[in-house]
Write a protein that holds these residues in place. Sequence first.
Motif, PDB file in Angstrom:
ATOM      1  N   LYS A 108       0.830  -1.211   0.000  1.00  0.00           N
ATOM      2  CA  LYS A 108       0.000   0.000   0.000  1.00  0.00           C
ATOM      3  C   LYS A 108       0.860   1.256   0.000  1.00  0.00           C
ATOM      4  CE  LYS A 108      -4.014  -0.044   0.253  1.00  0.00           C
ATOM      5  NZ  LYS A 108      -5.104  -0.201  -0.748  1.00  0.00           N
ATOM      6  N   GLN A 109       1.925   1.258   0.787  1.00  0.00           N
ATOM      7  CA  GLN A 109       2.796   2.424   0.838  1.00  0.00           C
ATOM      8  C   GLN A 109       3.481   2.660  -0.500  1.00  0.00           C
ATOM      9  OE1 GLN A 109       5.218   1.308   4.193  1.00  0.00           O
ATOM     10  NE2 GLN A 109       3.931   2.404   5.662  1.00  0.00           N
ATOM     11  N   LEU A 110       3.866   1.580  -1.173  1.00  0.00           N
ATOM     12  CA  LEU A 110       4.497   1.700  -2.490  1.00  0.00           C
ATOM     13  C   LEU A 110       3.518   2.277  -3.508  1.00  0.00           C
ATOM     14  CD1 LEU A 110       7.308   0.960  -3.708  1.00  0.00           C
ATOM     15  CD2 LEU A 110       6.283  -1.173  -4.486  1.00  0.00           C
ATOM     16  N   GLU A 112       0.891   4.080  -2.884  1.00  0.00           N
ATOM     17  CA  GLU A 112       0.604   5.473  -2.531  1.00  0.00           C
ATOM     18  C   GLU A 112       1.713   6.393  -3.047  1.00  0.00           C
ATOM     19  OE1 GLU A 112      -1.046   7.633   1.441  1.00  0.00           O
ATOM     20  OE2 GLU A 112       0.767   6.436   1.690  1.00  0.00           O
ATOM     21  N   LYS A 113       2.961   6.004  -2.833  1.00  0.00           N
ATOM     22  CA  LYS A 113       4.100   6.835  -3.238  1.00  0.00           C
ATOM     23  C   LYS A 113       4.148   7.035  -4.736  1.00  0.00           C
ATOM     24  CE  LYS A 113       9.143   7.203  -2.877  1.00  0.00           C
ATOM     25  NZ  LYS A 113      10.374   6.667  -2.245  1.00  0.00           N
ATOM     26  N   TYR A 114       3.825   5.977  -5.494  1.00  0.00           N
ATOM     27  CA  TYR A 114       3.956   6.044  -6.957  1.00  0.00           C
ATOM     28  C   TYR A 114       2.611   6.228  -7.660  1.00  0.00           C
ATOM     29  CZ  TYR A 114       8.858   4.952  -6.413  1.00  0.00           C
ATOM     30  OH  TYR A 114      10.191   5.011  -6.075  1.00  0.00           O
ATOM     31  N   GLU A 115       1.583   6.574  -6.895  1.00  0.00           N
ATOM     32  CA  GLU A 115       0.258   6.923  -7.426  1.00  0.00           C
ATOM     33  C   GLU A 115      -0.318   5.819  -8.311  1.00  0.00           C
ATOM     34  OE1 GLU A 115       0.823  10.751  -9.266  1.00  0.00           O
ATOM     35  OE2 GLU A 115       0.714  11.791  -7.345  1.00  0.00           O
ATOM     36  N   ALA A 253       8.440   1.040 -10.095  1.00  0.00           N
ATOM     37  CA  ALA A 253       8.497   1.491  -8.706  1.00  0.00           C
ATOM     38  C   ALA A 253       9.350   0.555  -7.864  1.00  0.00           C
ATOM     39  CB  ALA A 253       7.082   1.581  -8.129  1.00  0.00           C
ATOM     40  N   GLU A 257      12.901   1.563  -5.984  1.00  0.00           N
ATOM     41  CA  GLU A 257      13.081   1.439  -4.540  1.00  0.00           C
ATOM     42  C   GLU A 257      14.170   0.429  -4.167  1.00  0.00           C
ATOM     43  OE1 GLU A 257      11.385   3.191  -2.007  1.00  0.00           O
ATOM     44  OE2 GLU A 257      10.847   4.437  -3.730  1.00  0.00           O
TER      45      GLU A 257
END
Length: 412
Positions: A108-110, A112-115, A253, A257
């Motif tokens: 989820k965080q990934l 969110e960061k990469y839309e 993404a 990362e």
Amino acid sequence: MKVLVIGAGGREHVLAHKLKQSPLVTKIFAIPGNDAMTEVAQVHTHIAETDHEQIVTFAKQNDIEWVVIGPEQPLTEGLADKLQEEDIKVFGPNKAAAQIEGSKLFAKQLMEKYEIPTAEYKEITNKQHALAYIESCEYPVVLKKDGLAAGKGVIIATTYDEAVAGVEELYPEEQGVVVFEQFLEGEEFSLMTFVNGDYAVPFDCIAQDHKRAFDNDLGPNTGGMGAYCPVPHIDQTILQRTNDEIAQPIAKAMLAEGYSFFGVLYIGAIITAEGPKVIEFNARFGDPEAQVLLTRMESDLMQHILDLEAKQPIAFQWKAQSVVGVMLASKGYPANYEKGKAVSGFNLDGNYFVSGLKKEEDTYVTSGGRVILALGEGSDIASAKAKVYEAVEQIKSDALFYRKDISDKAIR
């Protein structure tokens, strides 16, 4: 070449079956495999899929060129890393990249960061905060336990009381990470994508899984009660958007990362009013999606793996027929169920793939929740459905249950 398949379920059964068809493959081994896989592989049930050291030793002693890891647990525990340290090639991501499945929060965080389009979410790390949150959140709400849950760690709560029960189930202790998600309305589908770093090649045939235990999508979530492919009512526009907005961005993404993914990335997607969004990622083939997709696939899976490694074009070829698969599960699954119940009436010529059976003398008996998947092929989904339920009726056992509506969404 010699290929070793890791895992013991229906997904691994079909992987071994499909890889054996490749002229590039001289011999298939399976660890631990299951008793039904002996038709297509040399099975070593005495070695556990968690025994990484013994698997590495076995691979070296038997000159294994490629290891194909089926289940999620060996991936998230780093089996690929151990094998690669010994210069053994692995189809399946390393431990760091497998977090995409191993941690709901990481995924989820990934996104969110990469839309990357997905449901809005909230991370809650203890039971008291969770109980406070569900007093004012919108319903339905989706509760997902962080970490692996074999497809069953998801609760869709439509009322406050259901959410309370969900919190009690997912927080057996006071502390723990649970992701609370906005409920997404729409039709779900499964897209397998070959990924090597930033090189992503989605299958041009999708499947649709049936997660709930009972007909009409009722009952608890399971590991999957059936699947079919293709999905004729989901058009190419949706697949193109899923590729453009999800498959390509998530591969890039991950690499950005520092997580270089190699293997198959399962995209569990849903078609919303805003377009396709991610429900979940898995770091391996879906089960039972693998059984229907690899049965329909005419092209050489081993060649596809080699082309992925070399970042060469991958040209999928598919049978004209549709394929429907129906899972027969132990009564009581996904909760408590009995083992050791006799099952007969099936063959091992590619019409059935075994998930939870073992052989005692000359009789197969149940050894798991999901037991055996029957397959049917036909000129369209309706005829494939008729064929698969004929195959289901051949199975003799009073200990199993199955859904009777697999693939109906494509027929209505």
